[in-house]
Design an enzyme around this catalytic site. Sequence first.
Site, PDB file in Angstrom:
ATOM      1  N   LYS A   1       0.834  -1.209   0.000  1.00  0.00           N
ATOM      2  CA  LYS A   1       0.000   0.000   0.000  1.00  0.00           C
ATOM      3  C   LYS A   1       0.864   1.254   0.000  1.00  0.00           C
ATOM      4  O   LYS A   1       0.451   2.314  -0.406  1.00  0.00           O
ATOM      5  CB  LYS A   1      -0.899  -0.006   1.241  1.00  0.00           C
ATOM      6  CG  LYS A   1      -2.339   0.334   0.874  1.00  0.00           C
ATOM      7  CD  LYS A   1      -3.195   0.572   2.080  1.00  0.00           C
ATOM      8  CE  LYS A   1      -4.521   1.157   1.621  1.00  0.00           C
ATOM      9  NZ  LYS A   1      -5.425   1.442   2.697  1.00  0.00           N
ATOM     10  N   ARG A   2       2.090   1.066   0.471  1.00  0.00           N
ATOM     11  CA  ARG A   2       2.971   2.241   0.556  1.00  0.00           C
ATOM     12  C   ARG A   2       3.702   2.508  -0.760  1.00  0.00           C
ATOM     13  O   ARG A   2       4.506   3.406  -0.847  1.00  0.00           O
ATOM     14  CB  ARG A   2       3.993   2.052   1.678  1.00  0.00           C
ATOM     15  CG  ARG A   2       3.307   1.943   2.992  1.00  0.00           C
ATOM     16  CD  ARG A   2       4.216   2.031   4.163  1.00  0.00           C
ATOM     17  NE  ARG A   2       3.527   1.580   5.336  1.00  0.00           N
ATOM     18  CZ  ARG A   2       2.586   2.257   5.957  1.00  0.00           C
ATOM     19  NH1 ARG A   2       2.226   3.435   5.509  1.00  0.00           N
ATOM     20  NH2 ARG A   2       1.991   1.775   7.013  1.00  0.00           N
TER      21      ARG A   2
END
Length: 476
Positions: free
Chosen positions: A245-246
């Site tokens: 997600k990062r």
Amino acid sequence: MSVVTRYAPSPTGALHIGGARTALFNWAFARHQGGSFLLRFEDTDQARSTRESEEAVLEALSWLGLDYDPVPGFEDIPRQSERLERYREAIEGLLATGAAYRCTCTVEELEAARRAAREARRQPGYNGTCRNKEIGPEPGRPFCVRLRTPEDGLTRWNDLNAGPSGEDISQLDDFIMLRSDGTPVYHLAVVVDDHDMGITHVIRGREHMTSTPRQLLLYRALGFEPPQFAHVPLLVEAGGKKLSKRHESMSVQSYRDRGFAPEAVLNFIARLGWSHSDLEIFTKEELVKLFTLAGVGRSPSQVHNDKLLWLNQHYIKSLPMPTLLSHAHRFLEAEAGGPLRVEPQLERLIDLLRERSKTFMEMASLARFYLVDALELEPKAARKYLTARMAQPLRELRDAFAVLPEWTQESLRGAFDAVIERHQLKLGQLAQPVRVAVVGGPASPGIFETLEILGRERSLARIDAALTRIGSSAQD
Ligand code: GLU
């Protein structure tokens, strides 16, 4: 019944492609059915939620062209942080019907019970100490509120993506709905919100599927009709690894800033799990026309960024000029280092660069020679092509250019031919030094078109500068 879907991001960062895909599927499903697509900010995590992130999400949705509808009964996009009273009211209702109860167990008591359960190899969930105590609100005594989960039975739903789904309720404990600090838990907020907003279909990622049995119990306890659910498969990296997600580069903003067209990004995201026969290219209108949940596959979908490049190239080649220019504008301006004058010659250049650019950033970089006044030459190309031997032919070409009756590709070709003939050169031997002089490097569209677009005055000035350079390096 009219379809109502929603996208409910937690505004804690940029819009990642996973979120964008959820938004897109909800949007396309609603639009296909002539229904509404609503937004809601799930900002109960106050420490991580920001208004900047809300703005970033709205900006990304608008860039992709995903329009949303006003939420009936709400003045603005609902925010969970502004609805705490509503959630507490729902919990009061549950307490009144006995569907929920107050629990005054302390952290230590809960921990001891959990330890005992583990030792006895029982489920570690809440052991029900307060379930039948009928504890009322007592001043000074902290409590939380728990749902009275039925002892047995099943929560079932027919998932519109995953198929028949459900869980044995005996696996679920009496979970907390209101924490002892007075804040409602997320599941309760989602259920109350989806009900109040009239949501008919919840389309979200598979990672939320474990929440659904609890949420269905809450629907039942609150006397609300549950929506239909579609838990769409996860996105994974090419090769199958979990998508991080990062991964900043996979945000919609990052695609935009790297020079991708919104049409390409939308098309790319739509194809992450959804398909329609073997077609690859979809406009927004076609997506609305063709989108069904039946078209969403059931296995994880791999994100192949080379596909996005391919799609972007397709759109750069085929978008109408005004659209292309408006997408490319900020990149061209950045390259120019100031406000852009959109003139017919620039449009001609952009048209030529369609075939050579994978992104708008690349396009702007290829257009740099036209956009700037002070051109830097690539040192290696200059050394290779701007040689003392070429000074004379270049000078003759320059002088011929200066007196051409008109500045057209044909007349430029004529001037080239004469010099080539006189010095027994091949076209490339003369074209490359000219190219380096006028565009700064060894690659450009056709030399005659390039010169024609750049114009006589600027072409002559650049050839003069190149001649000066040859002259001064000859003296070194
Ligand atoms: N706020 C959740 C998220 O951003 C969405 C939950 C839901 O769609 O029900 O992942």
